[in-house]
Enzyme design. Structure first.
Site: not given
Ligand SMILES: Cc1cc2nc3c(=O)[nH]c(=O)nc-3n(C[C@H](O)[C@H](O)[C@H](O)COP(=O)(O)O)c2cc1C
Length: 322
Positions: A102, A202
């Site tokens: 995070c 990811n």
């Molecule tokens: C709105 C939002 C909330 C997120 N909250 C978390 C979280 O609570 N824990 C976490 O490990 N990553 C969190 N992430 C990161 C996502 O799990 C992921 O690693 C990141 O969005 C990249 O992947 P993507 O391109 O498929 O979205 C969050 C991302 C977004 C957009």
């Protein structure tokens, strides 16, 4: 490719739903579950709040006993993380995940989330404390590193593996990138080569093609989907089928199918939240389903001003049946 095994559970799919704060609540996980047996993560829950019994946090852990849901803990104190792990286990959690990715200021300021990547010793202590606290599989989610000069994900992955972590997800960005630029899937390969436990790629994986490319470049064992599933909960099934059969699924791509899915998702929200919260959150969810529809911009304005439950369903009908 080796099966992904977490404890005694063999994952039937290499596609995983990402943890997303304020997004992957129980209603969202319920709608995604309709499309397959994917491993899913709760929104991150603050370890301090878990042990203080904060109601809002415990609501985030509703359904923690689902056989394919992992509770993600965030925190920076090993003993608190261990206590929160035990409590989550007592609530029925089948898997736990440690958040080391995070990038949010408030979290990083308290040395948690991605800040742990700057402090390998504390990261190791937290991992050991959590793994030793519970008899269920513990996984880890992190970024490539703090910044371009410190891409130490492979080092932390080795520490994690030797402490008993069973799977690692890497978001292919550094903390300093936040969400800018493009996720670097080939950098994830260094983690895959550093450990023998499953590694999940990811970042920016949104459809069949990006999933294939991410798997090729990272050599990872699976993919985790975050933002790509917003307003498209069926995308995990589409990607899963493509990985397994090389064919493209268009089952949920008609307006009628999307309408019915969005309707069920909103129904789940109304069941789960008190009405004022449900209405507020429904605006955001509706907006995601609205993206990409023909006059999306016209509806955006209207969605933002919705105040009642009937208005939610009226506008949904208008968007998809007009
Ligand atoms: C709105 C939002 C909330 C997120 N909250 C978390 C979280 O609570 N824990 C976490 O490990 N990553 C969190 N992430 C990161 C996502 O799990 C992921 O690693 C990141 O969005 C990249 O992947 P993507 O391109 O498929 O979205 C969050 C991302 C977004 C957009």
């Amino acid at each position: 490719m080796k099966a992904i095994l977490l404890g005694t559970t063999e994952l039937k799919s290499r596609v995983i739903l990402a943890p997303m704060a304020s997004v992957t609540d129980l209603p969202f996980r319920k709608i995604v579950r309709e499309f397959g047996n994917f491993l899913m993560f709760s929104e991150m829950v603050a370890s301090q709040a878990v042990i203080r019994n904060v109601m809002r946090t415990h609501k985030m852990m509703d359904n923690a006993d689902d056989p394919l849901t992992s509770v993600q803990l965030v925190g920076a104190e090993p003993s608190v993380m261990a206590d929160a792990a035990r409590l989550s286990y007592d609530l029925g959690a089948k898997f736990l995940d440690i958040n080391m990715g995070c990038p949010v200021k408030k979290i990083v300021k308290s040395d948690a989330g991605s800040a742990l990547m700057k402090n390998e010793r504390l990261a190791a202590e937290i991992i050991e404390a959590v793994v030793n606290a519970v008899p269920i599989p513990v996984t880890l989610k992190m970024r490539l590193g703090w910044d371009f000069e410190h891409k130490n994900a492979p080092t932390i992955a080795r520490i994690a593996e030797s402490a008993g972590i069973q799977m690692i997800t890497i978001h292919g960005r550094t903390r300093s990138q936040l969400y800018s630029g493009k996720a670097n899937w080939s950098d994830i390969r260094a983690v895959k080569e550093a450990v023998n436990i499953p590694v999940i790629a990811n970042g920016d994986i949104i459809d069949e093609q990006t999933a294939r490319q991410a798997l090729e470049e990272s050599r990872a064992d699976g993919v985790m989907i975050g933002r790509g599933a917003l307003g498209k909960p069926w995308v995990l099934r589409d990607i899963d089928e493509f990985i397994k059969t090389d064919s493209i699924s268009e089952k949920s791509h008609t307006n009628q199918a999307k309408y019915e899915i969005a309707q069920r998702h909103l129904d789940y929200m109304l069941d789960f939240y008190e009405t004022p919260t449900a209405v507020k959150l429904a605006r955001k969810v509706l907006m995601y389903y609205c993206y990409g529809t023909h006059n999306a911009s016209k509806y955006r304005q209207q969605i933002n001003t919705i105040e009642t439950i009937p208005a939610i369903f009226d506008i949904l009908h208008e968007i998809f049946q007009a």
